[in-house]
Design a protein around this motif. Structure first.
Motif, mmCIF file in Angstrom:
data_model
loop_
_atom_site.group_PDB
_atom_site.id
_atom_site.type_symbol
_atom_site.label_atom_id
_atom_site.label_comp_id
_atom_site.label_asym_id
_atom_site.label_seq_id
_atom_site.Cartn_x
_atom_site.Cartn_y
_atom_site.Cartn_z
ATOM 1 N N TYR A 1 4.232 8.489 -7.317
ATOM 2 C CA TYR A 1 3.696 7.383 -7.851
ATOM 3 C C TYR A 1 3.045 6.654 -6.806
ATOM 4 O O TYR A 1 1.878 5.885 -6.519
ATOM 5 N N SER A 2 3.961 6.474 -5.793
ATOM 6 C CA SER A 2 3.570 5.798 -4.345
ATOM 7 C C SER A 2 4.657 6.062 -3.261
ATOM 8 O O SER A 2 5.623 6.585 -3.585
ATOM 9 N N GLY A 3 4.197 5.582 -2.126
ATOM 10 C CA GLY A 3 5.281 5.534 -0.751
ATOM 11 C C GLY A 3 5.460 7.312 -0.400
ATOM 12 O O GLY A 3 4.474 8.087 -0.903
ATOM 13 N N THR A 4 6.319 7.356 0.718
ATOM 14 C CA THR A 4 6.570 8.462 1.127
ATOM 15 C C THR A 4 8.234 8.632 1.384
ATOM 16 O O THR A 4 8.686 7.610 1.648
ATOM 17 N N ILE A 5 8.506 9.745 1.868
ATOM 18 C CA ILE A 5 9.873 10.016 2.419
ATOM 19 C C ILE A 5 10.146 9.437 3.815
ATOM 20 O O ILE A 5 11.086 8.480 3.857
ATOM 21 N N GLU A 6 9.104 9.439 4.568
ATOM 22 C CA GLU A 6 9.386 8.920 5.932
ATOM 23 C C GLU A 6 9.495 7.466 5.657
ATOM 24 O O GLU A 6 9.991 6.637 6.463
ATOM 25 N N ARG B 1 10.631 5.804 3.700
ATOM 26 C CA ARG B 1 11.657 5.479 2.681
ATOM 27 C C ARG B 1 11.303 4.455 1.650
ATOM 28 O O ARG B 1 12.314 3.621 1.241
ATOM 29 N N ASP B 2 10.290 4.808 1.028
ATOM 30 C CA ASP B 2 9.738 3.862 -0.132
ATOM 31 C C ASP B 2 9.163 4.820 -1.322
ATOM 32 O O ASP B 2 8.414 4.452 -2.061
ATOM 33 N N ILE B 3 9.555 6.007 -1.412
ATOM 34 C CA ILE B 3 8.913 6.835 -2.249
ATOM 35 C C ILE B 3 9.353 6.593 -3.767
ATOM 36 O O ILE B 3 10.541 6.492 -4.130
ATOM 37 N N HIS C 1 7.587 -5.900 -8.586
ATOM 38 C CA HIS C 1 9.280 -5.632 -8.866
ATOM 39 C C HIS C 1 9.510 -4.224 -8.350
ATOM 40 O O HIS C 1 10.446 -4.063 -7.828
ATOM 41 N N MET C 2 8.545 -3.276 -8.929
ATOM 42 C CA MET C 2 8.805 -2.061 -8.720
ATOM 43 C C MET C 2 8.578 -1.518 -7.518
ATOM 44 O O MET C 2 9.327 -0.629 -6.813
ATOM 45 N N LEU C 3 7.512 -1.990 -6.621
ATOM 46 C CA LEU C 3 7.562 -1.633 -5.242
ATOM 47 C C LEU C 3 8.412 -2.212 -4.169
ATOM 48 O O LEU C 3 8.474 -2.024 -3.375
ATOM 49 N N GLY C 4 8.974 -3.494 -4.816
ATOM 50 C CA GLY C 4 9.645 -4.329 -3.727
ATOM 51 C C GLY C 4 11.214 -3.926 -3.296
ATOM 52 O O GLY C 4 11.525 -3.087 -4.163
#
Length: 220
Positions: free
Chosen positions: A126-131, A133-135, A185-188
């Motif tokens: 959905y968003s973010g990356t492993i690197e 640390r917000d996947i 809230h989901m992304l925070g």
């Protein structure tokens, strides 16, 4: 005439029960079809991705823009832009790796970017990356996909294997329900409060069952 008045409520009740049974059967059909599709992809992914090996992570900020919504009801379908995570192509779709949920007995491919059509086939990034640390990984609430993530408990393991065969180990921290429109809230909290998020719709479709997990720093 009055003696026949009971027939109408009876017929309505039968129709409602029939509709509910039909919906359950349809959902089971979709769930089974999605599982079969995802397992076909898994077989190909494991041919394309090197054997898993433990990985370490350094934090990098993600530049990927968030989605317009959390699959909020009555919204027009939207497609998540491609991310910077490396991927492999299977059947014309890009996959950034696969996720393993040992406690649920599930191993599923993860598409590199989401759309409503893609969610019918596989969990999606959905968003973010492993690197970074917000996947965040989303999937339909089919039992064969993320329909059972509410059963995960604190301390349960989640594994993610990326397109290079690097395997990352996470532990569940907590589970929460988030409103379907509450993107902030989901992304925070990514990289500080959690490193990996899994989410899916509740049965009502109004909120999202959300599992937050943290990266295990020590290699296994």
């Amino acid at each position: 005439m009055k003696k026949k008045l009971w027939i109408l409520p009876l017929l309505i009740g039968i129709l409602l029960i029939g509709g509910a049974v039909g919906l359950v059967v349809y959902n089971m059909y979709e769930s089974n079809a999605a599982f079969e599709k995802s397992q076909d992809v898994m077989a190909e992914l494991k041919q394309l991705i090197p054997d898993p090996s433990p990985a370490s992570v350094t934090t990098e900020a993600s530049t990927e823009p968030p989605s317009d919504d959390l699959f909020a009801p009555y919204e027009e379908p939207s497609t998540q832009p491609p991310s910077e995570m490396r991927s492999v192509n299977v059947g014309g779709e890009e996959y950034c790796g696969y996720i393993t949920l040992p406690q649920l007995g599930l191993e599923l491919p993860v598409m590199n970017g989401w759309s409503y059509d893609r969610l019918k086939m596989s969990p999606c990034k959905y968003s973010g990356t492993i690197e970074g640390r917000d996947i965040i990984i989303a999937a339909h609430n089919y039992n064969s996909h993320f329909g059972r993530i509410k059963e995960l408990s604190q301390g349960d393991e989640i594994w993610f294997t990326d397109a290079d065969g690097m395997q990352y180990f996470y532990r569940v921290g907590y589970t929460e329900n988030i409103d379907g429109y509450d993107i902030d809230h989901m992304l925070g909290g990514g990289s500080s409060d959690w490193d990996l998020t899994l989410f899916t719709c509740t049965l009502s479709g109004q909120s999202r069952v959300t599992v937050r997990a943290s990266l295990e720093e020590e290699e296994k």
